[in-house]
Motif scaffolding. Structure first.
Motif, PDB file in Angstrom:
ATOM      1  N   VAL A   1      47.216  37.419  42.292  1.00 46.51           N
ATOM      2  CA  VAL A   1      48.116  38.495  41.855  1.00 46.51           C
ATOM      3  C   VAL A   1      48.059  38.677  40.340  1.00 46.51           C
ATOM      4  N   ASP A   2      48.055  37.581  39.590  1.00 49.97           N
ATOM      5  CA  ASP A   2      48.009  37.699  38.125  1.00 49.97           C
ATOM      6  C   ASP A   2      46.766  38.459  37.681  1.00 49.97           C
ATOM      7  N   LEU A   3      45.637  38.144  38.277  1.00 52.19           N
ATOM      8  CA  LEU A   3      44.399  38.839  37.945  1.00 52.19           C
ATOM      9  C   LEU A   3      44.490  40.310  38.348  1.00 52.19           C
ATOM     10  N   ALA A   4      45.031  40.573  39.531  1.00 51.69           N
ATOM     11  CA  ALA A   4      45.139  41.954  40.023  1.00 51.69           C
ATOM     12  C   ALA A   4      46.055  42.802  39.136  1.00 51.69           C
ATOM     13  N   LEU A   5      47.010  42.170  38.458  1.00 53.04           N
ATOM     14  CA  LEU A   5      47.929  42.889  37.576  1.00 53.04           C
ATOM     15  C   LEU A   5      47.420  42.981  36.143  1.00 53.04           C
ATOM     16  N   THR A   6      46.202  42.512  35.897  1.00 48.59           N
ATOM     17  CA  THR A   6      45.597  42.575  34.568  1.00 48.59           C
ATOM     18  C   THR A   6      44.947  43.939  34.373  1.00 48.59           C
ATOM     19  N   ASP A   7      45.293  44.610  33.257  1.00 51.86           N
ATOM     20  CA  ASP A   7      44.669  45.899  32.954  1.00 51.86           C
ATOM     21  C   ASP A   7      43.159  45.752  32.920  1.00 51.86           C
TER      22      ASP A   7
END
Length: 137
Positions: free
Chosen positions: A90-96
């Motif tokens: 999730v953290d990666l997916a929320l990275t611009d």
């Protein structure tokens, strides 16, 4: 959807036509809630991105939309749900700039910035639910 809501409606998002229908419903709810033009535009844009993610990455799903009244505030709440592969990081997916496909990588992170409340629940192999709310100012 927690809190008091009026007339929740669920749409299937299984084609591009479902994405268009989702945008139209969101626009109608923003008008009914009397959101400002800027708030309307932000929510419709976020909804469009999330509906497209539901279709492309989740293999289709639903959008549930409702007017909500909570703690003396009125707003529009949308929940996008799919039973697709889920999001492993999730953290990666929320990275611009990060994308799992051919897009610009602004769908999730951009949608999060456009709305007042954003929650993402995902289980790899079982699906994802993204819930967003825009509050009337």
């Amino acid at each position: 959807m927690n809190s008091a809501s009026s007339g929740a409606k669920t749409l299937k998002i299984t084609s591009n036509a479902g994405v268009v229908e989702a945008r139209q419903l969101v626009r109608a709810l923003t008008l009914e809630c009397r959101l400002s033009l800027v708030e309307q535009t932000k929510l419709v844009t976020a909804a469009s991105e999330l509906a497209r993610n539901t279709l492309i990455h989740g293999g289709g799903g639903t959008m549930t939309a409702a007017l909500v009244d909570e703690r003396g505030r009125r707003g529009v709440r949308l929940a996008f749900q799919d039973t697709g592969p889920g999001i492993p990081d999730v953290d990666l997916a929320l990275t611009d700039g990060w994308t799992s496909g051919a897009g610009m990588g602004l769908g999730l992170s951009g949608s999060k910035r456009l709305v007042d409340d954003f929650t993402l629940e995902t289980v790899p192999g079982q699906g994802t639910t993204v819930t967003i709310t825009m509050w009337k100012r």
